[in-house]
Every structure is written in C-alpha cells, then in structure tokens.
Design a protein around this motif. Structure first.
Motif, PDB file in Angstrom:
ATOM      1  N   ILE A   1       0.868  -1.170   0.000  1.00 55.76           N
ATOM      2  CA  ILE A   1       0.000   0.000   0.000  1.00 55.76           C
ATOM      3  C   ILE A   1       0.907   1.222   0.000  1.00 55.76           C
ATOM      4  N   PRO A   2       0.420   2.371  -0.467  1.00 56.48           N
ATOM      5  CA  PRO A   2       1.313   3.514  -0.660  1.00 56.48           C
ATOM      6  C   PRO A   2       1.903   4.145   0.599  1.00 56.48           C
ATOM      7  N   SER A   3       1.256   4.029   1.757  1.00 58.80           N
ATOM      8  CA  SER A   3       1.689   4.834   2.888  1.00 58.80           C
ATOM      9  C   SER A   3       1.895   4.033   4.165  1.00 58.80           C
ATOM     10  N   LYS A   4       3.049   4.233   4.787  1.00 64.94           N
ATOM     11  CA  LYS A   4       3.316   3.584   6.073  1.00 64.94           C
ATOM     12  C   LYS A   4       2.562   4.268   7.205  1.00 64.94           C
ATOM     13  N   SER A   5       2.251   5.541   7.058  1.00 63.46           N
ATOM     14  CA  SER A   5       1.467   6.230   8.094  1.00 63.46           C
ATOM     15  C   SER A   5       0.025   5.723   8.110  1.00 63.46           C
ATOM     16  N   ASP A   6      -0.544   5.443   6.944  1.00 62.13           N
ATOM     17  CA  ASP A   6      -1.889   4.851   6.890  1.00 62.13           C
ATOM     18  C   ASP A   6      -1.898   3.472   7.529  1.00 62.13           C
ATOM     19  N   LEU A   7      -0.846   2.726   7.293  1.00 63.46           N
ATOM     20  CA  LEU A   7      -0.726   1.386   7.867  1.00 63.46           C
ATOM     21  C   LEU A   7      -0.647   1.456   9.391  1.00 63.46           C
ATOM     22  N   GLY A   8       0.109   2.406   9.895  1.00 61.44           N
ATOM     23  CA  GLY A   8       0.211   2.588  11.343  1.00 61.44           C
ATOM     24  C   GLY A   8      -1.091   3.045  11.963  1.00 61.44           C
ATOM     25  N   ASN A   9      -1.778   3.972  11.298  1.00 60.91           N
ATOM     26  CA  ASN A   9      -3.065   4.457  11.809  1.00 60.91           C
ATOM     27  C   ASN A   9      -4.118   3.354  11.822  1.00 60.91           C
ATOM     28  N   ALA A  10      -4.088   2.505  10.807  1.00 63.04           N
ATOM     29  CA  ALA A  10      -5.087   1.437  10.722  1.00 63.04           C
ATOM     30  C   ALA A  10      -4.928   0.421  11.848  1.00 63.04           C
ATOM     31  N   CYS A  11      -3.703   0.201  12.297  1.00 63.31           N
ATOM     32  CA  CYS A  11      -3.518  -0.775  13.372  1.00 63.31           C
ATOM     33  C   CYS A  11      -3.437  -0.102  14.744  1.00 63.31           C
ATOM     34  N   ASN A  12      -4.004   1.089  14.841  1.00 66.50           N
ATOM     35  CA  ASN A  12      -4.175   1.816  16.105  1.00 66.50           C
ATOM     36  C   ASN A  12      -2.871   2.089  16.843  1.00 66.50           C
ATOM     37  N   THR A  13      -1.847   2.505  16.116  1.00 69.41           N
ATOM     38  CA  THR A  13      -0.607   2.925  16.748  1.00 69.41           C
ATOM     39  C   THR A  13      -0.301   4.362  16.362  1.00 69.41           C
ATOM     40  N   LYS A  14       0.478   5.015  17.172  1.00 65.92           N
ATOM     41  CA  LYS A  14       0.851   6.400  16.881  1.00 65.92           C
ATOM     42  C   LYS A  14       1.986   6.466  15.875  1.00 65.92           C
ATOM     43  N   ARG A  15       2.730   5.384  15.756  1.00 66.00           N
ATOM     44  CA  ARG A  15       3.886   5.358  14.868  1.00 66.00           C
ATOM     45  C   ARG A  15       3.534   4.733  13.518  1.00 66.00           C
ATOM     46  N   ALA A  16       4.274   5.132  12.514  1.00 63.25           N
ATOM     47  CA  ALA A  16       4.115   4.525  11.195  1.00 63.25           C
ATOM     48  C   ALA A  16       4.680   3.107  11.237  1.00 63.25           C
ATOM     49  N   THR A  17       4.104   2.230  10.429  1.00 60.11           N
ATOM     50  CA  THR A  17       4.511   0.827  10.414  1.00 60.11           C
ATOM     51  C   THR A  17       4.861   0.435   8.984  1.00 60.11           C
ATOM     52  N   SER A  18       6.006  -0.230   8.808  1.00 61.69           N
ATOM     53  CA  SER A  18       6.422  -0.585   7.458  1.00 61.69           C
ATOM     54  C   SER A  18       5.841  -1.918   6.998  1.00 61.69           C
ATOM     55  N   THR A  19       5.607  -2.845   7.921  1.00 56.09           N
ATOM     56  CA  THR A  19       5.044  -4.149   7.557  1.00 56.09           C
ATOM     57  C   THR A  19       4.011  -4.583   8.586  1.00 56.09           C
ATOM     58  N   LEU A  20       3.066  -5.367   8.112  1.00 55.78           N
ATOM     59  CA  LEU A  20       2.024  -5.880   8.998  1.00 55.78           C
ATOM     60  C   LEU A  20       1.604  -7.249   8.480  1.00 55.78           C
ATOM     61  N   PHE A  21       1.454  -8.189   9.379  1.00 47.39           N
ATOM     62  CA  PHE A  21       1.082  -9.562   9.028  1.00 47.39           C
ATOM     63  C   PHE A  21      -0.240  -9.870   9.711  1.00 47.39           C
ATOM     64  N   ILE A  22      -1.277 -10.084   8.915  1.00 52.58           N
ATOM     65  CA  ILE A  22      -2.592 -10.439   9.448  1.00 52.58           C
ATOM     66  C   ILE A  22      -2.651 -11.969   9.539  1.00 52.58           C
ATOM     67  N   VAL A  23      -2.726 -12.470  10.766  1.00 51.04           N
ATOM     68  CA  VAL A  23      -2.763 -13.912  11.009  1.00 51.04           C
ATOM     69  C   VAL A  23      -4.088 -14.232  11.688  1.00 51.04           C
ATOM     70  N   PRO A  24      -5.124 -14.603  10.907  1.00 50.62           N
ATOM     71  CA  PRO A  24      -6.414 -14.892  11.532  1.00 50.62           C
ATOM     72  C   PRO A  24      -6.332 -16.087  12.464  1.00 50.62           C
ATOM     73  N   GLY A  25      -6.909 -15.929  13.622  1.00 50.32           N
ATOM     74  CA  GLY A  25      -6.929 -17.018  14.590  1.00 50.32           C
ATOM     75  C   GLY A  25      -5.686 -17.122  15.438  1.00 50.32           C
ATOM     76  N   SER A  26      -4.769 -16.155  15.342  1.00 51.55           N
ATOM     77  CA  SER A  26      -3.552 -16.232  16.151  1.00 51.55           C
ATOM     78  C   SER A  26      -3.833 -15.917  17.618  1.00 51.55           C
ATOM     79  N   ASN A  27      -4.868 -15.125  17.854  1.00 58.71           N
ATOM     80  CA  ASN A  27      -5.258 -14.819  19.223  1.00 58.71           C
ATOM     81  C   ASN A  27      -6.206 -15.905  19.710  1.00 58.71           C
ATOM     82  N   LYS A  28      -6.039 -16.344  20.918  1.00 52.29           N
ATOM     83  CA  LYS A  28      -6.822 -17.472  21.430  1.00 52.29           C
ATOM     84  C   LYS A  28      -8.245 -17.092  21.821  1.00 52.29           C
TER      85      LYS A  28
END
Length: 166
Positions: A118-145
């Motif tokens: 995706i074009p923006s690391k700031s959008d990625l950081g905002n989407a995962c509810n952090t104040k910092r920009a994030t360069s990578t994100l791995f969505i692992v469904p069912g990883s939380n118990k």
C-alpha cells in the motif's frame, strides 16, 4: 458615513463569495490522499493495491488489530513467517531506505505467503491503532486465542481473493 459602511459591507460579501467559489474549485481539483502518496512509492512495490483494495485493506487491518491478530514490524513478521503462520502480509511502499524491506518479497514468496503493497506507512500505522508509522504488517487470523477472528473472516477472504488476482 452611512454610504461608505454600505460599500465596505458589499465589498466584504463579494470577497466572501469569491473565496467560497475558489474553495469549491480547489476541492474539485484536489487529489485524493491515495493519489498524492503514489509518487513516494518505491520502484519495487509490486503488487501495489489500487484505491479500492487499499480502502478494504485498511478496514480489514482495523478489525484484525481489534481482535489482536496482527504482527507489526519487520522482526515480528519474519518471526511469524518462520513459525509457519499463514495469513496476509501488507507492506508499505514509501519506506526509505529501500533496503529495510527489499528482502521481504522474496522471503515471502519462498514461504508461499501472499503480500501486497500500500502507498503509505502512516496509513498502515493508523489502521492498526498505533501512533507510529509501520512498514510491515502480518494479518494472522486465529492467532489470538480469544477467537475474535470470526468478526472479519468474510472481509479477509474477499481481500485474499483480490490480492491473489494481482
């Protein structure tokens, strides 16, 4: 004195209407945030999500982060991939220097894990509810118990189909 105040008021209203018209023109000519961020994307950012897929991805990331099914950052993503977790990796396209994430697409292809930029690391950081920009994100469904991955399962499958067609 009375005439000059009327003239001032009418000139103020004329200026106000011009400002309103100018602002309407600017809003029509104004590019969307997605299009504004495209010039900053790295040259190797393929497959790049289009505007519609980008919006769906950000919504999916918000829901998966609420369910705590996300791994953020390069180290966490690599660790999760090495532990044979399955899911979707979202990479930011505007990371500088490029060398920070340039090895990830090849690494993910070796482990048969789908990924998309995706074009923006700031959008990625905002989407995962952090104040910092994030360069990578791995969505692992069912990883939380706690099992909250059912809330976004349909959206996840829809996004996966779109990513595989890229």
């Amino acid at each position: 004195m009375g005439k000059s105040s009327k003239v001032k008021e009418s000139s103020k209203s004329i200026k106000h209407t011009k400002e309103v018209k100018d602002s309407k023109k600017e809003s029509k000519e104004d590019k969307s945030l997605y299009e504004q961020r495209l010039p900053f994307v790295t040259p190797f950012s393929t497959p790049l999500a289009d505007k519609k897929l980008n919006k769906k991805l950000l919504k999916l990331i918000k829901k998966s982060s609420k369910a705590k099914d996300c791994k953020r950052g390069i180290k966490e993503v690599i660790k999760a991939v090495k532990h044979n977790n399955k899911g979707l990796v979202v990479l930011a396209g505007d990371v500088f220097p490029y060398d920070v994430i340039s090895h990830l697409p090849v690494f993910l292809e070796d482990h048969n894990i789908p990924y998309v930029f995706i074009p923006s690391k700031s959008d990625l950081g905002n989407a995962c509810n952090t104040k910092r920009a994030t360069s990578t994100l791995f969505i692992v469904p069912g990883s939380n118990k706690k099992g909250k991955s059912d809330e976004y399962k349909e959206e996840y499958e829809e996004v996966m189909k779109l990513v595989k067609t890229l």
